[in-house]
Scaffold this active site. Structure first.
Site, mmCIF file in Angstrom:
data_model
loop_
_atom_site.group_PDB
_atom_site.id
_atom_site.type_symbol
_atom_site.label_atom_id
_atom_site.label_comp_id
_atom_site.label_asym_id
_atom_site.label_seq_id
_atom_site.Cartn_x
_atom_site.Cartn_y
_atom_site.Cartn_z
ATOM 1 N N TYR A 124 83.459 92.305 23.125
ATOM 2 C CA TYR A 124 83.046 90.406 22.658
ATOM 3 C C TYR A 124 82.784 90.940 21.321
ATOM 4 O O TYR A 124 82.262 91.095 20.301
ATOM 5 C CB TYR A 124 81.344 90.536 23.377
ATOM 6 N N THR A 152 76.110 79.706 28.934
ATOM 7 C CA THR A 152 75.407 79.538 27.833
ATOM 8 C C THR A 152 73.506 79.860 27.045
ATOM 9 O O THR A 152 73.543 81.274 27.642
ATOM 10 C CB THR A 152 74.748 77.992 28.805
ATOM 11 N N ARG A 194 86.952 97.717 33.228
ATOM 12 C CA ARG A 194 87.421 97.573 33.967
ATOM 13 C C ARG A 194 87.745 99.150 34.688
ATOM 14 O O ARG A 194 87.874 100.080 34.095
ATOM 15 C CB ARG A 194 88.942 97.344 32.986
#
Length: 298
Positions: A51, A261, A131
């Site tokens: 990220y 958010t 993953r």
């Protein structure tokens, strides 16, 4: 066997989009934001080492750690989930410059130590394999993960975006139970409820985390589903987004949403909605599903 951490918040706050919020760009501003969320009872944060928007792994984790260094008292209050094993092409140091997965023991050991250093904490509550790696050598990988648990570096191991056969191959040689299965789940993306992933997670005793529960806001772009969400919102007094989260909550022993958010007013509104006693009736649940899929259940 170590005690598994419990997600004791109505939702987890996802850090994926942190770098897109200029108001949180300084460590001081982000530290104040973190403190406010913890004061609201929202102390679980979802990370991944990919990220961010930089060339190096862990930009978001690094920013999180910088904020914690300014407010050391928060270290004992925050709970951290992070993910690893995806290597983007830009971060591949081989001549091939190829995006790939790496679940090898050496890579995981280094990834865990690096994440701890970036985050500025002594322990990660849940480490997830981001993953499924087709080159997973399950037994050596399990030994590396168990060593990290035994050393107190991580509290538990989980998976993200795995199918049952994929996580069970690891679980078969892992002494500690897999704790979390994280996958996409929302009214508009309900496949996991029908393809066996949700049932297998429940059967295996794994807590489910539902990422993109509002589809990044795209849920409200569908005419039929948006109309029904607004109608139920008017009837119930909770927001349309709150109705969408109630859809997840209606699932018995349902998944914990990972909210994308970071805007305080939206977080506070969702918090109020999740703390209300509103519950979707069975027929309303299926009506929302039908409106999003544009066809009835078979």
């Amino acid at each position: 066997m170590s005690e598994l951490p419990i997600i004791d918040s109505p939702f987890v706050l996802g850090m994926r989009n942190l770098h897109q919020h200029p108001r949180l760009a300084s460590p001081e501003a982000f530290a104040s934001w973190l403190e406010a969320r913890v004061d609201e009872g929202l102390h679980w944060f979802d990370h991944a080492d990919i990220y961010g928007d930089g060339d190096q792994n862990g930009d978001t984790e690094r920013h999180f750690g910088a904020a914690l260094s300014l407010r050391p008292g928060l270290r004992d209050k925050v709970r951290i989930i992070t993910k690893t094993c995806i290597v983007p092409a830009a971060r591949d140091r081989s001549p091939f410059q190829v995006k790939h997965y790496d679940s090898s023991p050496g890579y995981l050991a280094q990834a865990i130590d690096s994440a701890l250093q970036r985050l500025g904490v002594d322990r990660i509550d849940h480490l997830l394999l981001h993953r499924p790696d087709p080159l997973l050598d399950a037994e050596p990988t399990a030994h590396a993960l168990e060593a990290a648990i035994d050393a107190g570096k991580i509290g538990a191991v989980g998976v993200s975006n795995h199918l049952p056969a994929q996580w069970r191959r690891l679980q078969a040689v892992l002494e500690h139970p897999l704790s979390i299965n994280q996958f996409e789940l929302s009214i508009a993306r309900s496949e996991a409820l029908f393809d066996g992933r949700w049932d297998a997670s429940s059967q295996d005793g794994m807590l489910a985390l539902a990422y993109s529960p509002l589809c990044g806001g795209r849920l409200f772009e569908g005419v039929l589903v948006n109309q029904m969400l607004r109608q139920l919102s008017e009837q119930s007094g909770v927001s349309a987004a709150g109705v969408a989260l109630a859809w997840l909550k209606r699932i018995p022993n349902g998944p914990v949403p990972v909210i994308g958010t970071l805007r305080p007013n939206r977080i506070q509104a969702l918090l109020e909605d999740t703390r209300s006693d509103f519950e979707l009736e069975r027929t309303a649940w299926f009506a929302l599903l039908e409106s999003a899929r544009a066809h009835r259940v078979l």
